[in-house]
Design a protein around this motif. Structure first.
Motif, PDB file in Angstrom:
ATOM      1  N   UNK A 371       0.825  -1.207   0.000  1.00  0.00           N
ATOM      2  CA  UNK A 371       0.000   0.000   0.000  1.00  0.00           C
ATOM      3  C   UNK A 371       0.859   1.258   0.000  1.00  0.00           C
ATOM      4  N   UNK A 372       2.002   1.219   0.642  1.00  0.00           N
ATOM      5  CA  UNK A 372       2.864   2.404   0.707  1.00  0.00           C
ATOM      6  C   UNK A 372       3.400   2.796  -0.666  1.00  0.00           C
ATOM      7  N   UNK A 373       3.453   1.857  -1.613  1.00  0.00           N
ATOM      8  CA  UNK A 373       3.972   2.148  -2.954  1.00  0.00           C
ATOM      9  C   UNK A 373       2.879   2.496  -3.954  1.00  0.00           C
ATOM     10  N   UNK A 374       1.625   2.547  -3.508  1.00  0.00           N
ATOM     11  CA  UNK A 374       0.522   2.857  -4.416  1.00  0.00           C
ATOM     12  C   UNK A 374       0.599   4.319  -4.861  1.00  0.00           C
ATOM     13  N   UNK A 375       0.299   4.610  -6.135  1.00  0.00           N
ATOM     14  CA  UNK A 375       0.424   5.989  -6.613  1.00  0.00           C
ATOM     15  C   UNK A 375      -0.641   6.940  -6.083  1.00  0.00           C
ATOM     16  N   UNK A 376      -1.610   6.460  -5.326  1.00  0.00           N
ATOM     17  CA  UNK A 376      -2.634   7.348  -4.784  1.00  0.00           C
ATOM     18  C   UNK A 376      -2.033   8.294  -3.748  1.00  0.00           C
ATOM     19  N   UNK A 377      -2.781   9.319  -3.396  1.00  0.00           N
ATOM     20  CA  UNK A 377      -2.297  10.316  -2.440  1.00  0.00           C
ATOM     21  C   UNK A 377      -2.146   9.694  -1.051  1.00  0.00           C
ATOM     22  N   UNK A 378      -1.348  10.356  -0.228  1.00  0.00           N
ATOM     23  CA  UNK A 378      -1.092   9.832   1.117  1.00  0.00           C
ATOM     24  C   UNK A 378      -2.364   9.781   1.948  1.00  0.00           C
TER      25      UNK A 378
END
Length: 474
Positions: A371-378
């Protein structure tokens, strides 16, 4: 997309065996049982284990004398399973400390290992080949479109749970015991049971589909080296159902625990009913009360058990289970009597077995695996993480699942006596009629954002969860 209220799933818990459920757990996990350990699997570490065993003997005997010839806890648990469980746990703590301190100087993977105490491990899968129950048969019989498939088998969700006391994790996974083309892995004996699981004493429960590996995502040391289980349930089961049925409880516990542990890790690596395993996953386990020991090795060859794959499958899983052995006969003030070094040698061999590095362990996962590498916003990633943790915790919804109350069944379903009451309930015919059991996780009214907390004046509601973009707006 998962269901909003969860699944009506069969629950298989390692610590709750039933009298006649051992064979059904083999069918539900497609497991072939071998009543001996694979001796050749430990041939490369046998000599080293035999050399190390005399170095551990004195320390282990002192540990046995300390735990089984005295009281270590000021709390008085009294006679029973609680006292036995705490004594076994204290013994396993000390035994692992002795093993790790002795082996870390010469065994690199033990030196870098991580220990988990009472990890939460759960696995979810779809099991095919289950006969329909009476209610479903009646519904099919009364439907013109489904009358021809009244007795067709159905798929049932299954939730498995393992409760190991201690787990040792390392960087590399264990090598396979036998190849997937071996006759034992392709044509092993698996019970074919065409019966409802409730006939064997198992229960269904409404629960979210949860798969928990026992460690945090992104952990480098993600492969299990050894699982240690306590066996206080075996004497209780033998007392209730007879000593001749104790083996059934042992098989049930190790089949459910080993399969749940292996399937949870396989799901974490990206394998599932559609993305079949490209290599086997191996688990080592030991179950003990400190004196009596059983060792097992489990190889997961397939995780596709849906539809007809529960019975028509080119692969089957394998459980190698050793016979029961005693580490010692008795202990008194004079010391330990009848110490059996062969049991200690087997345990040391499981610690020494080295894993292998695979070139592509996650062939089906995308470029961002966590999940930390997902391109979505923080903000979306944090919101998705908290929503996922709440879902996996299986806390009840703030609005419970709609149900048909008893007075409604009498006055609305069985006898139509409330003709002038507007049809608004989910089981009545109206334009918004929908089965709550088919409600998806994203089918709900979005949460309203107060004006003071809005980041944009145009966005008045929170987004809904989405499997691809994490969240989306309607």
């Amino acid at each position: 997309m998962p269901k909003y209220y969860g699944y009506w799933s069969l629950h298989l818990t390692a610590d709750n065996p039933t009298l006649s459920g051992a064979e059904y757990t083999q069918f539900a996990t497609r497991t072939h049982l071998e009543k001996s350990l694979p001796v050749e699997y430990y041939s490369d570490v046998k000599e080293e284990a035999e050399r190390i065993t005399p170095l551990l003997k004195d320390q282990v005997e002192q540990l046995i004398h300390l735990n089984f010839n005295g009281i270590l806890n000021r709390r008085n648990f009294g006679p029973g399973r609680a006292s036995e469980r705490h004594r076994t746990q204290n013994f396993l703590f000390g035994l692992h400390r002795i093993m790790a301190s002795t082996l870390e100087s010469s065994v690199q993977h033990i030196k870098e290992s991580v220990v988990d105490v009472r990890p939460q491990i759960e696995a979810f899968w779809i099991l095919g080949g289950i006969p329909p129950d009476r209610i479903l048969k009646k519904a099919r019989r009364n439907s013109p479109q489904k009358k021809d498939i009244e007795h067709e088998p159905i798929d049932r969700p299954v939730q498995g749970k393992s409760n190991p006391f201690l787990g040792v994790r390392v960087i590399d996974g264990l090598p396979e015991v036998v190849g997937k083309d071996d006759p034992m892995a392709s044509s092993g004996t698996v019970p074919n049971i065409y019966m409802d699981p409730r006939a064997f004493g198992f229960r269904f429960k409404h629960k979210h589909a949860t798969t928990v590996t026992g460690f945090w995502p992104g952990e480098a040391k993600q492969h299990s080296q050894l699982w240690l289980h306590t066996r206080e349930l075996i004497p209780k089961f033998a007392q209730e159902y007879g000593p001749h049925n104790a083996d059934a409880a042992l098989v049930h516990k190790l089949v459910v625990a080993s399969f749940s542990q292996a399937l949870a890790h396989a799901t974490y690596l990206g394998f599932g009913p559609v993305t079949e395993l490209t290599y086997p996953i191996v688990q080592q386990s030991a179950i003990t009360d400190g004196q009596q020991w059983n060792f097992s090795v489990y190889q997961l060859n397939t995780c596709a058990l849906h539809s007809d794959r529960a019975t028509v499958n080119p692969y089957n899983n394998i459980l190698w289970l050793s016979e029961e052995q005693s580490l010692f006969e008795a202990v008194d003030n004079g010391g330990v009597k009848g110490f059996n070094p062969e049991v200690l040698t087997r345990l040391v061999a499981m610690y020494l077995k080295k894993g292998i590095t695979r070139e592509n362990p996650t062939p089906y996962l995308g470029p961002f695996k966590h999940l930390a590498d997902h391109p979505a916003s923080e903000e979306y990633r944090e919101l998705f993480r908290s929503s996922l943790h709440h879902l996996l915790s299986n806390r009840p919804r703030h609005i419970p699942k709609p149900e048909i109350y008893l007075w409604e069944k009498i006055y609305k379903c069985d006898y139509k006596t409330r003709l002038y009451e507007p049809p608004r309930r989910f089981f009545e015919n109206h334009y918004k009629k929908k089965d709550p059991g088919m409600c998806r996780l994203d089918e709900h009214n979005p949460k309203y954002i107060p004006k003071a907390l809005r980041k944009s004046k145009q966005i008045k509601h929170m987004p809904k969860i989405d499997s691809e973009h994490l969240f989306k707006y309607d």
